[in-house]
Design an enzyme around this catalytic site. Structure first.
Site, mmCIF file in Angstrom:
data_model
loop_
_atom_site.group_PDB
_atom_site.id
_atom_site.type_symbol
_atom_site.label_atom_id
_atom_site.label_comp_id
_atom_site.label_asym_id
_atom_site.label_seq_id
_atom_site.Cartn_x
_atom_site.Cartn_y
_atom_site.Cartn_z
ATOM 1 N N SER A 9 -13.902 -21.484 46.923
ATOM 2 C CA SER A 9 -14.601 -20.890 45.793
ATOM 3 C C SER A 9 -14.479 -21.842 44.604
ATOM 4 O O SER A 9 -13.428 -21.931 43.981
ATOM 5 C CB SER A 9 -13.994 -19.527 45.470
ATOM 6 N N CYS A 10 -15.547 -22.586 44.343
ATOM 7 C CA CYS A 10 -15.558 -23.532 43.230
ATOM 8 C C CYS A 10 -16.979 -23.625 42.700
ATOM 9 O O CYS A 10 -17.918 -23.123 43.319
ATOM 10 C CB CYS A 10 -15.044 -24.902 43.664
ATOM 11 N N SER A 11 -17.160 -24.300 41.581
ATOM 12 C CA SER A 11 -18.482 -24.373 40.969
ATOM 13 C C SER A 11 -19.487 -25.096 41.865
ATOM 14 O O SER A 11 -20.652 -24.703 41.925
ATOM 15 C CB SER A 11 -18.410 -25.035 39.599
#
Length: 135
Positions: A9-11
């Site tokens: 879960s990251c940009s």
């Protein structure tokens, strides 16, 4: 064709997911922290790379530094086991379908996942917009 988004879960993973949604491209997302890639899946991904493990390993990650890895000294099998055990060793996201492969979210490169016909239409529109051809 369904695109597989493997990542944390990251940009960059969020941007990739949004891009596929916006362009109506089917995808399956897998959080590799909750469901690590198998050794076989890692081998399949490596077969699609140009630069091998250099392309998919996050050498700036905290875990890479903590493990003090020297990839050149490890056998491929040992490295794959480490990646399976420590999924944060991978860059995120890794985008894969039957023919294409990309690491990270790059707005220009991700267009390769558009169907050919869509890319041709966009290219034609771009030429019209620039006045290179008449619409």
């Amino acid at each position: 064709m369904t695109v597989h988004i493997y990542g944390v879960s990251c940009s960059s993973t969020r941007k990739a997911r949004q891009w596929f949604r916006k362009n109506g491209i089917a995808y399956k997302e897998r959080n590799i922290l909750h469901q690590p890639l198998t050794i076989e899946e890692l081998k399949n991904i490596l077969q699609m790379t140009v630069e091998g493990t250099d392309e998919i390993l996050s050498t700036r990650s905290k875990i890479y530094k903590e493990l003090n890895l020297n990839v050149e000294e490890l056998s491929l099998q040992t490295l794959l086991k480490l990646i399976h055990e420590y999924p944060r060793l991978l860059k995120s996201p890794i985008l894969v379908d039957e023919k294409r492969f990309q690491v990270g979210y790059h707005e220009e490169d991700i267009r390769q996942f558009l169907p050919r016909k869509t890319r041709q239409l966009q290219w034609s529109q771009w030429k019209v917009d620039l006045g290179l051809i008449k619409g």
